[in-house]
Design a protein around this motif. Structure first.
Motif, short mmCIF file in Angstrom:
data_model
loop_
_atom_site.label_atom_id
_atom_site.label_comp_id
_atom_site.label_asym_id
_atom_site.label_seq_id
_atom_site.Cartn_x
_atom_site.Cartn_y
_atom_site.Cartn_z
N TYR A 143 -3.94 -0.35 -4.11
CA TYR A 143 -5.03 0.62 -4.30
C TYR A 143 -5.14 1.02 -5.77
CZ TYR A 143 -7.29 5.20 -4.37
OH TYR A 143 -8.08 6.27 -4.69
N THR A 144 -3.98 1.37 -6.39
CA THR A 144 -3.96 1.79 -7.80
C THR A 144 -4.52 0.68 -8.70
OG1 THR A 144 -2.00 3.12 -7.34
CG2 THR A 144 -2.44 2.60 -9.65
N ILE A 145 -4.09 -0.55 -8.44
CA ILE A 145 -4.53 -1.66 -9.30
C ILE A 145 -6.00 -2.01 -9.03
CG2 ILE A 145 -4.06 -4.06 -10.00
CD1 ILE A 145 -1.87 -1.81 -10.66
N SER A 146 -6.44 -1.88 -7.78
CA SER A 146 -7.86 -2.12 -7.48
C SER A 146 -8.73 -1.14 -8.26
CB SER A 146 -8.17 -1.94 -6.00
OG SER A 146 -7.43 -2.84 -5.24
N LEU A 147 -8.34 0.14 -8.24
CA LEU A 147 -9.10 1.15 -8.99
C LEU A 147 -9.19 0.75 -10.47
CD1 LEU A 147 -7.81 4.67 -7.86
CD2 LEU A 147 -10.10 3.73 -7.49
N HIS A 148 -8.05 0.32 -11.03
CA HIS A 148 -7.98 -0.05 -12.44
C HIS A 148 -8.93 -1.22 -12.74
CE1 HIS A 148 -5.80 -0.68 -16.35
NE2 HIS A 148 -6.25 -1.92 -16.16
N GLU A 149 -8.85 -2.27 -11.94
CA GLU A 149 -9.65 -3.47 -12.21
C GLU A 149 -11.14 -3.21 -11.97
OE1 GLU A 149 -8.17 -5.84 -13.82
OE2 GLU A 149 -6.17 -4.98 -13.51
N ILE A 150 -11.45 -2.37 -10.99
CA ILE A 150 -12.85 -2.00 -10.77
C ILE A 150 -13.36 -1.23 -12.00
CG2 ILE A 150 -14.37 -0.50 -9.38
CD1 ILE A 150 -12.56 -1.35 -6.95
N GLY A 151 -12.48 -0.43 -12.60
CA GLY A 151 -12.82 0.26 -13.85
C GLY A 151 -13.28 -0.73 -14.91
N LEU B 288 0.88 -1.16 0.00
CA LEU B 288 0.00 0.00 0.00
C LEU B 288 0.92 1.20 0.00
CD1 LEU B 288 -2.61 -1.19 2.64
CD2 LEU B 288 -2.94 -1.02 0.17
N GLY B 289 0.94 1.94 -1.10
CA GLY B 289 1.82 3.10 -1.20
C GLY B 289 2.99 2.83 -2.12
N LYS B 290 3.92 3.80 -2.10
CA LYS B 290 5.02 3.80 -3.08
C LYS B 290 6.25 3.11 -2.52
CE LYS B 290 7.59 7.36 -5.66
NZ LYS B 290 7.58 6.73 -6.97
N PHE B 291 6.59 1.94 -3.03
CA PHE B 291 7.80 1.22 -2.62
C PHE B 291 8.48 0.67 -3.87
CE2 PHE B 291 5.03 1.04 1.06
CZ PHE B 291 5.90 1.41 2.08
N PRO B 292 9.83 0.63 -3.86
CA PRO B 292 10.55 0.15 -5.05
C PRO B 292 10.18 -1.30 -5.37
CG PRO B 292 12.07 1.08 -3.42
CD PRO B 292 10.74 0.99 -2.77
N HIS B 293 10.07 -1.61 -6.65
CA HIS B 293 9.82 -2.97 -7.13
C HIS B 293 8.54 -3.58 -6.56
CE1 HIS B 293 13.69 -2.42 -8.76
NE2 HIS B 293 14.36 -2.69 -7.67
#
Ligand SMILES: [Zn+2]
Ligand SMILES: [Zn+2]
Length: 313
Positions: free
Chosen positions: A264-272, A254-259
């Motif tokens: 959250y970002t991908i959930s939004l995309h797939e819900i789209g 959850l949030g910005k981590f290397p690799h």
């Protein structure tokens, strides 16, 4: 007296300063090491070997390249089904051999056109860099040459969507869904509701939920196997199927981590997808299919305008 006091004070300040300085420096260095560390192996690594290859050549890995182009909608792709994911057992590759033929070149051109890259038809470095990024498993849909435009939201063929009478959608989680997955999906649903007419209601009855969320691994009985860490991170079905699968082998965070990939970002995309949106070529949009390392996105104008246009809100 004054002189005698200044020296110890100076030493104390010097000690504190140098300790802090080294703490900051070593922290900085460890960050640099993290950023500079090579990304973990990915199923898309075969593309590195193809850098510079072009029509007429026979290079090891072109077979996989054809499979990639077929899988993501650029080569002999059957887009007859409304959800675009494989619905039959025909998982054959694009050409079955390592010949870089005319169809392969044409598919590369389509890919480059769709992603606003220089159209060369050969596997140049920018094309390889784009193709190697982790991405959604739903094939792309080309809409003429809209790449680079401010708005590029797209729908599935035939505009499948939830009927107007159904503005409350139920959602459920398969048993064993990780806690951070539940958290990220709930937050994504809230944010999707805030820009649309939908309300999302949790149900224990997973099998009959409108939106079914699960984490899956490799072959999972839908003819769209996941590929382990890297490569494809998730896929979803358009209405009225509404199933959303996440690859459980990704490094989810959850949030910005290397690799790592932000849930959250991908959930939004797939819900789209589950609401009827297809991929956009607007790089900032949530519906853009590729995700950069540690990238975190919120819904953008392109996504919001898309959902409002589909449901005429
Ligand atoms: Zn997608
Ligand atoms: Zn699946």
């Amino acid at each position: 007296m004054t002189h005698k006091l200044v020296t110890p004070l100076f030493l104390i300040f010097f000690f504190i300063f140098s300790t802090l300085y080294h703490a900051v420096l070593s922290d900085d260095q460890s960050n640099k090491t993290e950023e500079a560390s090579p990304p973990p192996p990915s199923p898309f690594d075969f593309l590195k070997n193809l850098l510079g290859s072009q029509k007429g050549q026979n290079v090891k890995g072109v077979k996989e390249l054809k499979e990639y182009l077929k899988r993501f909608g650029y080569l002999n792709h059957d887009q007859s089904s409304s959800n675009y994911l494989n619905t039959n057992n025909n998982n054959e590759g694009g050409g079955g051999d390592d010949d870089f033929d005319e169809q392969t070149e044409s598919a590369i051109r389509k890919f480059q056109q769709n992603y606003n890259l220089t159209v060369t038809g050969s596997v140049d470095s920018k094309t390889v860099s784009k193709m190697m990024m982790p991405r959604c498993g739903v094939p792309d849909k080309m809409n003429g040459n809209n790449a680079g435009f401010h708005l590029d939201y797209k729908f599935y063929d035939g505009n499948p969507k939830w009927p107007p009478s159904k503005s409350t959608l139920t959602y459920g989680f398969l048993n064993g869904t990780p806690r951070q997955g539940v958290y990220a999906i709930r937050k994504s649903l809230q944010d999707s509701a805030s820009v649309s007419h939908f309300t999302f209601k949790y149900t224990e009855d997973y099998a009959n939920a409108d939106l079914k969320f699960s984490f899956q691994k490799r072959y999972h009985k839908d003819n769209n196997p996941f590929d382990g860490p890297g490569g494809v991170y998730a896929h979803a079905w358009a209405p009225p199927i509404g199933a959303v699968h996440f690859d459980s082998e990704e490094r989810w965070t959850l949030g910005k981590f290397p690799h790592s990939i932000d849930l959250y970002t991908i959930s939004l995309h797939e819900i789209g997808h589950a609401l009827g949106l297809q991929h956009s070529t607007v790089q900032a949009a949530v519906m853009y299919p590729y995700v950069g390392a540690g990238e975190v996105k919120n819904l953008q104008d392109d996504d919001i305008e898309g959902i409002r246009a589909l449901y005429t809100l």
